[in-house]
Design an enzyme around this catalytic site. Sequence first.
Site, mmCIF file in Angstrom:
data_model
loop_
_atom_site.group_PDB
_atom_site.id
_atom_site.type_symbol
_atom_site.label_atom_id
_atom_site.label_comp_id
_atom_site.label_asym_id
_atom_site.label_seq_id
_atom_site.Cartn_x
_atom_site.Cartn_y
_atom_site.Cartn_z
ATOM 1 N N LYS A 181 35.658 25.036 38.078
ATOM 2 C CA LYS A 181 35.432 25.962 39.189
ATOM 3 C C LYS A 181 35.873 27.364 38.786
ATOM 4 O O LYS A 181 37.060 27.619 38.595
ATOM 5 C CB LYS A 181 36.203 25.554 40.445
ATOM 6 C CG LYS A 181 35.759 26.383 41.673
ATOM 7 C CD LYS A 181 36.795 26.462 42.757
ATOM 8 C CE LYS A 181 37.785 27.571 42.550
ATOM 9 N NZ LYS A 181 37.241 28.942 42.783
ATOM 10 N N GLU A 255 49.054 27.566 33.776
ATOM 11 C CA GLU A 255 49.330 28.863 33.151
ATOM 12 C C GLU A 255 49.303 29.878 34.270
ATOM 13 O O GLU A 255 48.249 30.180 34.827
ATOM 14 C CB GLU A 255 48.278 29.169 32.075
ATOM 15 C CG GLU A 255 48.710 30.272 31.123
ATOM 16 C CD GLU A 255 48.175 31.623 31.545
ATOM 17 O OE1 GLU A 255 48.976 32.382 32.135
ATOM 18 O OE2 GLU A 255 47.010 31.911 31.301
ATOM 19 N N CYS A 289 47.955 38.248 32.868
ATOM 20 C CA CYS A 289 49.173 37.536 33.249
ATOM 21 C C CYS A 289 50.325 37.843 32.298
ATOM 22 O O CYS A 289 51.492 37.794 32.696
ATOM 23 C CB CYS A 289 48.910 36.039 33.314
ATOM 24 S SG CYS A 289 48.091 35.382 31.851
ATOM 25 N N GLU A 386 55.043 40.376 40.307
ATOM 26 C CA GLU A 386 53.849 40.634 39.505
ATOM 27 C C GLU A 386 52.865 41.469 40.316
ATOM 28 O O GLU A 386 52.382 41.033 41.366
ATOM 29 C CB GLU A 386 53.201 39.312 39.083
ATOM 30 C CG GLU A 386 52.034 39.511 38.140
ATOM 31 C CD GLU A 386 51.412 38.198 37.697
ATOM 32 O OE1 GLU A 386 51.008 38.092 36.526
ATOM 33 O OE2 GLU A 386 51.322 37.270 38.529
#
Length: 474
Positions: A181, A255, A289, A386
Amino acid sequence: MSLFEYAPAPESRSIVELAPSYGLFIDGEFGEAKDTFKTINPADEQVLAEVALAGPEDVDRAVAAARRAFESWSALPGSERAKYLFRIARILQERSRELAVLESLDNGKPIKESRDVDLPLVAAHFFYYAGWADKLKYAGLGPDPRPLGVAGQVIPWNFPLLMLAWKIAPALATGNTVVLKPAETTPLSALFFADVCRQADLPPGVVNIVTGAGDTGRYLVEHPDVNKVAFTGSTEVGRQIARSVAGTGKKLTLELGGKAANIVFDDAPIDQAVEGIVNGIFFNQGHVCCAGSRLLVQESIASSLLDALKRRMATLRVGDPLDKNTDIGAINSRAQLDRITELSEIGAGEGAERWSPPCELPDRGFWFAPTIFTGVTQAHRIAREEIFGPVLSVLTFRTPAEAVEKANNTPYGLSAGIWSEKGSRILAVADQLRAGVVWANTFNKFDPTSPFGGYKESGYGREGGRHGLEAYLA
């Protein structure tokens, strides 16, 4: 001294043909779903295509197709599976220009990054894992490594095609079948890849693509006939997936987010470090990331390094992602732009000093100027959370021990960078950093032979290299 003006050098949109609508790719064929959604170009907010929204029944069909295909695919000799992966890699190379344009249209990243970074790495991953397909018993993962079955894979919007390659290539090489997906804001390159699979004559059902939003991903992750879940995305969603998979016997790799420290010592080559800092945080609009979003500079050189960094940032060009001169493209979505804006305003409100170079942003689309914050402490939210955008927090340190302490003072542990001319210092500091990847005198360098992954809230498991095979083998 007069500066040269850059004339636009746009890549043509006509290189790639967009269909008005795209269906789900299940069992080797495209089919419709009950509902649809639209994917837009973040640079101008124009609709690119209508895309199928997969529901529970669609996910059931995709998983069933993958299960049927697993029996014959896993029974193939590794050398035969390798032929398909090599074929896919070559087709990706042949059609890389189309894919680069498509990726920049759907994602907003500059064409020179899609063309020169993403696409070469995508093909390289398929070439690399094709080489492993008939050598699994020599990978150090046991004398009789066996595939798990059906892999349910959910990928993010920041590197749509590259994350697909990270997931699908090792899964197929090890004999698994896949239901993938893509992110709802960037589904087009995955659907293009479905056509690549057909061009490579990949057996029906080996790769299935279901498009949709978070609910579609949840249906896939929680499906009882999925044996392996691989997810790249936010830490919050990663936690939800870990809870849903717990106790089911499914193998899981995550991850997740990061808040990487880029550490610059007083003996670092300043100009080289500045290039690494810019690449570390402004590459792909900071939608990375492992971005070096916390700059730790030794106090004695902080002033001179910041002056050099500001001069370099003043040369960055923000604008049309399809312009080959563009350095920073569009933010991927309105929601992500709102988050970047909110956290930046919080940073200024908490007392950090904000600076951006003069730059004219386009009137339409989602844009954010490259930004640095100085006077940042570890208590600031911009130093802890983040942001996932082109925003850099600058902190200082005096000693290597202080640098290590500040670098590790985060719930994340995905990556880090060290800049120094002393190899002994680099090795000593790297050994103390709790980060899955540590770059020395560079940043954001990737290779299919090298494992990638993190610690703590950055997830677990590794992708890439020999280690990337392990997650798909029993």
